[in-house]
Design a protein around this motif. Structure first.
Motif, PDB file in Angstrom:
ATOM      1  N   GLY A  95      -2.787   2.647   7.064  1.00  0.00           N
ATOM      2  CA  GLY A  95      -2.874   1.650   6.008  1.00  0.00           C
ATOM      3  C   GLY A  95      -1.503   1.026   5.795  1.00  0.00           C
ATOM      4  N   PRO A  96      -1.368   0.104   4.849  1.00  0.00           N
ATOM      5  CA  PRO A  96      -0.073  -0.512   4.551  1.00  0.00           C
ATOM      6  C   PRO A  96       0.976   0.549   4.210  1.00  0.00           C
ATOM      7  CG  PRO A  96      -1.841  -1.712   3.470  1.00  0.00           C
ATOM      8  CD  PRO A  96      -2.462  -0.475   4.034  1.00  0.00           C
ATOM      9  N   ASP A  97       2.218   0.319   4.613  1.00  0.00           N
ATOM     10  CA  ASP A  97       3.256   1.338   4.425  1.00  0.00           C
ATOM     11  C   ASP A  97       3.772   1.435   2.994  1.00  0.00           C
ATOM     12  OD1 ASP A  97       4.801  -0.949   4.269  1.00  0.00           O
ATOM     13  OD2 ASP A  97       5.835  -0.622   6.172  1.00  0.00           O
ATOM     14  N   ASP A  98       3.267   0.592   2.086  1.00  0.00           N
ATOM     15  CA  ASP A  98       3.649   0.727   0.679  1.00  0.00           C
ATOM     16  C   ASP A  98       2.602   1.500  -0.125  1.00  0.00           C
ATOM     17  OD1 ASP A  98       1.685  -1.228   0.778  1.00  0.00           O
ATOM     18  OD2 ASP A  98       2.641  -2.534  -0.696  1.00  0.00           O
ATOM     19  N   ILE A  99       1.631   2.086   0.576  1.00  0.00           N
ATOM     20  CA  ILE A  99       0.592   2.887  -0.067  1.00  0.00           C
ATOM     21  C   ILE A  99       0.866   4.356   0.226  1.00  0.00           C
ATOM     22  CG2 ILE A  99      -1.867   3.438  -0.109  1.00  0.00           C
ATOM     23  CD1 ILE A  99      -2.473   0.536   0.398  1.00  0.00           C
ATOM     24  N   ALA A 100       1.012   5.141  -0.815  1.00  0.00           N
ATOM     25  CA  ALA A 100       1.432   6.538  -0.673  1.00  0.00           C
ATOM     26  C   ALA A 100       0.469   7.340   0.193  1.00  0.00           C
ATOM     27  CB  ALA A 100       1.559   7.178  -2.057  1.00  0.00           C
ATOM     28  N   SER A 101      -0.841   7.171  -0.006  1.00  0.00           N
ATOM     29  CA  SER A 101      -1.810   7.962   0.753  1.00  0.00           C
ATOM     30  C   SER A 101      -1.704   7.686   2.247  1.00  0.00           C
ATOM     31  CB  SER A 101      -3.231   7.680   0.264  1.00  0.00           C
ATOM     32  OG  SER A 101      -3.564   6.317   0.413  1.00  0.00           O
ATOM     33  N   SER A 102      -1.412   6.451   2.621  1.00  0.00           N
ATOM     34  CA  SER A 102      -1.266   6.114   4.034  1.00  0.00           C
ATOM     35  C   SER A 102      -0.058   6.830   4.634  1.00  0.00           C
ATOM     36  CB  SER A 102      -1.114   4.598   4.206  1.00  0.00           C
ATOM     37  OG  SER A 102      -0.897   4.274   5.571  1.00  0.00           O
ATOM     38  N   ASN A 103       1.043   6.845   3.917  1.00  0.00           N
ATOM     39  CA  ASN A 103       2.244   7.522   4.407  1.00  0.00           C
ATOM     40  C   ASN A 103       2.017   9.022   4.529  1.00  0.00           C
ATOM     41  OD1 ASN A 103       3.746   5.136   4.568  1.00  0.00           O
ATOM     42  ND2 ASN A 103       4.338   5.250   2.417  1.00  0.00           N
ATOM     43  N   GLU A 104       1.259   9.594   3.604  1.00  0.00           N
ATOM     44  CA  GLU A 104       0.967  11.028   3.674  1.00  0.00           C
ATOM     45  C   GLU A 104       0.057  11.345   4.865  1.00  0.00           C
ATOM     46  OE1 GLU A 104       1.252  12.643  -0.868  1.00  0.00           O
ATOM     47  OE2 GLU A 104      -0.582  11.591  -0.330  1.00  0.00           O
ATOM     48  N   ARG A 105      -0.915  10.500   5.120  1.00  0.00           N
ATOM     49  CA  ARG A 105      -1.796  10.718   6.271  1.00  0.00           C
ATOM     50  C   ARG A 105      -1.035  10.559   7.583  1.00  0.00           C
ATOM     51  NH1 ARG A 105      -6.931   7.446   3.481  1.00  0.00           N
ATOM     52  NH2 ARG A 105      -6.935   8.825   1.642  1.00  0.00           N
ATOM     53  N   LEU A 106      -0.080   9.646   7.595  1.00  0.00           N
ATOM     54  CA  LEU A 106       0.763   9.488   8.784  1.00  0.00           C
ATOM     55  C   LEU A 106       1.594  10.743   9.017  1.00  0.00           C
ATOM     56  CD1 LEU A 106       1.733   7.658  11.073  1.00  0.00           C
ATOM     57  CD2 LEU A 106       3.427   6.690   9.484  1.00  0.00           C
ATOM     58  N   GLU A 107       2.081  11.332   7.952  1.00  0.00           N
ATOM     59  CA  GLU A 107       2.828  12.582   8.059  1.00  0.00           C
ATOM     60  C   GLU A 107       1.950  13.689   8.653  1.00  0.00           C
ATOM     61  OE1 GLU A 107       5.009  15.878   5.144  1.00  0.00           O
ATOM     62  OE2 GLU A 107       4.592  13.861   4.372  1.00  0.00           O
ATOM     63  N   GLY A 108       0.698  13.756   8.204  1.00  0.00           N
ATOM     64  CA  GLY A 108      -0.215  14.758   8.739  1.00  0.00           C
ATOM     65  C   GLY A 108      -0.532  14.529  10.206  1.00  0.00           C
ATOM     66  N   TYR A 109      -0.701  13.279  10.594  1.00  0.00           N
ATOM     67  CA  TYR A 109      -0.938  12.900  11.996  1.00  0.00           C
ATOM     68  C   TYR A 109       0.217  13.358  12.873  1.00  0.00           C
ATOM     69  CZ  TYR A 109      -0.740   9.497  15.911  1.00  0.00           C
ATOM     70  OH  TYR A 109      -0.615   8.876  17.143  1.00  0.00           O
ATOM     71  N   ARG A 110       1.424  13.046  12.441  1.00  0.00           N
ATOM     72  CA  ARG A 110       2.616  13.423  13.211  1.00  0.00           C
ATOM     73  C   ARG A 110       2.762  14.940  13.298  1.00  0.00           C
ATOM     74  NH1 ARG A 110       6.594   8.937  10.336  1.00  0.00           N
ATOM     75  NH2 ARG A 110       6.182   7.223  11.820  1.00  0.00           N
ATOM     76  N   SER A 111       2.471  15.625  12.193  1.00  0.00           N
ATOM     77  CA  SER A 111       2.613  17.075  12.166  1.00  0.00           C
ATOM     78  C   SER A 111       1.648  17.746  13.138  1.00  0.00           C
ATOM     79  CB  SER A 111       2.376  17.593  10.745  1.00  0.00           C
ATOM     80  OG  SER A 111       2.494  18.993  10.680  1.00  0.00           O
ATOM     81  N   ALA A 112       0.421  17.240  13.224  1.00  0.00           N
ATOM     82  CA  ALA A 112      -0.564  17.819  14.142  1.00  0.00           C
ATOM     83  C   ALA A 112      -0.126  17.644  15.594  1.00  0.00           C
ATOM     84  CB  ALA A 112      -1.925  17.171  13.920  1.00  0.00           C
TER      85      ALA A 112
END
Length: 338
Positions: free
Chosen positions: A188-205
């Motif tokens: 999602g847009p990078d100014d949306i907190a949930s999108s940044n958190e999901r990106l963190e989870g993607y990278r972590s996996a």
């Protein structure tokens, strides 16, 4: 029929006027049996409490404002339904503030509380729409407020959500377990907190699986079907086409699936598609969408419960409260092609 008052309702229900008042102001203090009996009389008589008179006596408006980026988004439907039901039972009306993602609109709806037109705020955005002084305690500068779904970077605010990092990580792990190594992310847009958190989870996996992160596989969408289709078009042009695509919303996943299939690829035989949210029609597309289930009605219900406690003067511990998520495995994901 002459206009009925609280005493009339009490007589018809064979309870005291004080009990009827509690049904409107503090229903959790009334037994289920009594609540149902009084509610039945209210429904049959068509009685409606005098909100204006009550607000003059209590100096409260009887309104709650829910500030939501997009009320047409299907993710918000279950949340709004739960809020409306519990607020009505507690004697409150809900003012829906559709901000269309604009900070100016967030401030406009927040002003309803500042001007006494609403008593509390349910905030589904990632920034605080009130003017605050950084040198002072934040919680003491805010009205009764609960933040839902989108993280606010403060431990002084009451917040309710799922753990987006853990949920995204679990989703990507599912794809990895199926043998996928080229896993794209439609964010999602990078100014949306949930999108940044999901990106963190993607990278972590990916990191846990020793799969190198390829920034070219991360495409930013806008949480709607059209952006999903556009992002799929970009991903299919890559020299190394992804075998799985993790989308940060079901709408984008449906757009991705539609475009991929239109180009002659099969889902999941050629490309697996994963969503996030588990909106109502996630099971109706073909193949049915594998996704992360968010307990949307439970999120809305807990948000309004915590706000109502604040409105009654009760202390509510600030900080994040995570509700459980669930991976819904359906037909859109399968083993990586060999």
């Amino acid at each position: 029929m002459a206009a009925l008052g609280i005493k009339d309702i009490a007589a018809l229900a064979n309870v005291s006027p004080a009990t009827v008042s509690r049904v409107f102001s503090a229903p959790e203090m009334v037994s289920k049996k009594t609540l149902e009996k009084v509610q039945k009389v209210i429904d049959e008589s068509g009685y409606r409490p005098n909100r204006i008179g009550a607000s003059l006596r209590t100096r409260k408006s009887g309104n709650i404002v829910a500030i939501i980026p997009d009320i047409t988004n299907p993710v918000n439907a279950g949340i709004i339904r739960a809020i409306e039901q519990k607020a009505h039972t507690a004697g409150y009306s809900v003012l829906l503030g559709d901000t269309q993602g604009l900070h100016e609109r967030e401030q406009h709806y927040a002003d309803l509380v500042t001007h006494g037109q609403a008593d509390g705020v349910l905030l589904f955005c990632s920034s605080i729409p009130f003017k605050t002084d950084a040198t002072l305690n934040l919680a003491q500068q805010l009205p009764p407020m609960v933040n839902g779904n989108e993280k606010i970077d403060s431990d002084e605010v009451v917040q309710v959500a799922v753990d987006n990092v853990a949920a995204a990580k679990r989703a990507v792990k599912h794809l990895i377990d199926l043998g996928h190594k080229y896993i794209a992310a439609v964010t999602g847009p990078d100014d949306i907190a949930s999108s940044n958190e999901r990106l963190e989870g993607y990278r972590s996996a990916l990191e846990d699986a020793n799969i190198p992160l390829d920034s070219g596989l991360c495409i930013q969408g806008d949480y709607d079907v059209e952006s999903g289709m556009k992002c799929a078009g970009q991903l299919l042009l890559l020299r190394q086409r992804p075998t799985a695509i993790f989308c940060f919303s079901d709408d984008m996943a449906i757009g991705v699936m539609k475009f991929v299939q239109k180009q002659g690829f099969s889902v999941p035989e050629d490309i697996s598609v994963m969503g996030f949210d588990d909106i109502n029609y996630a099971q109706l597309v073909s193949p049915a969408l594998t996704t992360v289930h968010q307990p949307l009605e439970e999120i809305g219900g807990l948000c309004i419960e915590l706000l109502l406690k604040q409105l009654k003067g009760e202390y509510v511990e600030p900080g994040r409260r995570f509700l459980p998520f669930e991976l819904k495995v359906r037909g859109s994901t399968g083993p990586a092609p060999t």
